[in-house]
Design an enzyme around this catalytic site. Structure first.
Site, PDB file in Angstrom:
ATOM      1  N   LYS A  53      43.572  43.301  45.265  1.00  0.00           N
ATOM      2  CA  LYS A  53      43.137  44.850  46.033  1.00  0.00           C
ATOM      3  C   LYS A  53      43.934  43.932  47.401  1.00  0.00           C
ATOM      4  CE  LYS A  53      44.935  47.560  42.706  1.00  0.00           C
ATOM      5  NZ  LYS A  53      46.118  47.195  43.087  1.00  0.00           N
ATOM      6  N   TYR A  89      46.653  48.401  39.033  1.00  0.00           N
ATOM      7  CA  TYR A  89      47.397  47.028  39.356  1.00  0.00           C
ATOM      8  C   TYR A  89      48.651  47.429  40.443  1.00  0.00           C
ATOM      9  CZ  TYR A  89      47.866  42.235  39.476  1.00  0.00           C
ATOM     10  OH  TYR A  89      48.003  41.162  39.815  1.00  0.00           O
ATOM     11  N   HIS A 120      57.173  40.786  39.107  1.00  0.00           N
ATOM     12  CA  HIS A 120      56.609  41.099  38.227  1.00  0.00           C
ATOM     13  C   HIS A 120      56.372  42.398  37.486  1.00  0.00           C
ATOM     14  CE1 HIS A 120      54.014  36.622  37.943  1.00  0.00           C
ATOM     15  NE2 HIS A 120      55.557  36.784  38.532  1.00  0.00           N
ATOM     16  N   TYR A 146      45.654  36.252  32.727  1.00  0.00           N
ATOM     17  CA  TYR A 146      43.674  36.774  33.366  1.00  0.00           C
ATOM     18  C   TYR A 146      42.850  36.893  32.006  1.00  0.00           C
ATOM     19  CZ  TYR A 146      44.823  38.973  37.997  1.00  0.00           C
ATOM     20  OH  TYR A 146      45.207  40.110  38.960  1.00  0.00           O
ATOM     21  N   PRO A 184      38.578  39.357  43.617  1.00  0.00           N
ATOM     22  CA  PRO A 184      40.190  39.572  44.187  1.00  0.00           C
ATOM     23  C   PRO A 184      40.880  39.406  42.635  1.00  0.00           C
ATOM     24  CG  PRO A 184      38.977  37.263  44.059  1.00  0.00           C
ATOM     25  CD  PRO A 184      37.883  37.995  44.161  1.00  0.00           C
TER      26      PRO A 184
END
Ligand code: RFL
Ligand code: PHB
Length: 393
Positions: A297, A385, A72, A202, A293
């Site tokens: 990580k 990220y 991704h 998200y 979450p």
């Protein structure tokens, strides 16, 4: 019995460590209180940083990951009825993450260890660690067959998760704990339906956060923010899908529904216990730190810890060098605190705090607008990220 390293816990941290040590010619024993089937079925994380993929390659267990993992190059942030793409490749010089379930990582690690003829003691009870302030620490446990065993080690790795016995074995006066909990939880489902998105979404929503993730191109993983004391029995499949439809709604986009295969609720906390070492006991992964979450990580930190630990233990046991072992906790905690901040930032930006007024919502929306419109702000999210500098596993 004798083993160079006694490893408590067959989660990703303990299992990956056993492989990284074997590569360096160090033998280990892994003891686990749960059954093999239980370890292989627990639904947890799903996103691997590039550094974590490297650790698994170095551990020699990446064949299926390399074949089946989904690369991704970004995520979507959704808020105020808009969906924005954060393009990791563009923002971080081509870096990406890989979607591959923790359950699959654990299956691969277990299979590779058993194939190599190295046992894992599943279903043990009464695990104890002793003589930690000596150079011959001792691991004791009762085997599945009911036999009490004692293993004399050079070092013990506490990879036994947040509720394990290793962290509490460190004298409380030598530990500093930093902790906060969040006034909400995640209800997660695994659904037998192709993902309705190419990359993770998200989603900030006045009714609460939602996340659309995936396991494969056939199986979706979705989460809903729920209250901290939520009763899962109150959430029928129909209610879950209705709520997901409401939070993700966007004109021209459809959320596909399918049979729910698994359903569970996870609490959210930030927790760091320092130092991650006491004598010859070294903590790794959730045994030492927990993140909510939202930043994806937890699993990545666990793998990062054991990459550092494997080198430190090899230097200590093979070469009699103490410096890497002495640096272990500080090296890991640098990364842990960065991930702790990032996870807290993502969490508080995206969730609706119960009882918070319109002020909080406006501050969150402002931060989301800034993150999706300023290249500098988007880069900060993307860098965190995709993960931190290489680990040299
Ligand atoms: P684990 O995976 O908890 O493994 C620890 C292992 O130690 C065993 N154990 C013992 N063994 C022997 N003797 C004892 N006395 C023992 N006590 C415990 C346990 O049975 C277990 O097998 O820790 P590890 O290896 O550090 O790996 C960390 C990751 O598992 C964790 O950070 C992530 O999965 C966190 N996490 C999530 N992270 C994400 O990024 N996304 C998620 O969606 C996500 N969901 C989750 C999660 C963690 C959860 N936990 C810990 C409750 C969902 C859950 C339910
Ligand atoms: C997951 O796929 O389980 C997942 C993905 C991203 C997160 C948390 C969980 O931030």
């Amino acid at each position: 019995m004798r083993a160079q390293v006694g490893i408590v816990g067959a989660g990703p941290a303990g299992l990956a460590l056993s492989h990284l040590l074997a590569r360096r010619g160090i033998d280990s024993i892994v003891v686990e209180i749960r059954s093999q089937a239980h370890c292989e079925a627990r639904q947890r994380a799903g996103v691997l940083e590039a550094g974590s993929v490297e650790v698994l390659r170095a551990a020699g267990v990446s064949q299926r990951l390399d074949r089946e993992g989904l690369e991704h190059g970004g995520i979507y942030l959704q808020f105020a009825g808009e969906r924005h793409h954060i393009d990791f490749r563009d923002l971080t010089g081509g870096r990406t993450v890989t979607v591959y379930a923790q359950t699959e990582v654990v299956k691969d690690l277990i299979a590779a260890r058993l194939d190599a003829g190295q046992p894992i003691e599943f279903d043990v009870t009464d695990t104890e660690v002793r003589a930690l302030d000596t150079t011959r620490p001792v691991l004791r446990y009762t085997s599945a067959g009911g036999e009490r065993r004692e293993v004399v080690c050079d070092a013990i790795a506490g990879c036994d998760g947040f509720h394990g016995i290793c962290r509490p074995a460190i004298p409380a006066s030598l530990c500093t704990v930093h902790e906060c909990s969040y006034p909400y939880a995640w209800l997660g489902i695994l659904a037998d339906v192709p993902p309705s998105t190419d990359e993770l979404i998200y989603c900030h929503h006045p009714g609460g956060f939602a996340l659309h993730s995936m396991r494969t191109l056939q199986i979706s993983r979705l989460y809903l923010q729920v209250t901290q004391d939520e009763d899962i029995a109150a959430w029928s499949d129909e209610r879950i899908w209705d709520e997901l439809q409401r939070r993700f709604a966007l004109p021209g986009w459809e959320l596909k529904e399918g049979p729910v295969l698994d359903k569970s609720i996870t609490g959210m906390r930030s927790f760091v216990s320092a130092p991650m070492r006491y004598g010859r006991l070294f903590l790794a992964g959730d045994a030492a730190h927990i993140v909510p979450p939202t930043g994806a990580k937890g699993l990545n930190l666990a793998l990062a810890d054991v990459a550092v630990l494997a080198r430190a233990l090899a230097a200590l046991i093979r070469d009699g060098r103490e410096d890497l072992a002495d640096g272990y906790s500080g090296t890991c905690l640098n990364r842990v605190w960065r991930a702790t901040h990032f996870s807290w930032w993502m969490t508080t930006m995206l969730h609706a705090t119960p009882g918070a007024g319109p002020m909080e919502a406006q501050l969150q929306l402002s931060q989301l607008r800034y993150t999706t419109s300023s290249r500098a702000a988007a880069t900060a999210l993307a860098e965190n990220y995709v993960g931190y500098p290489p680990l040299h596993p």
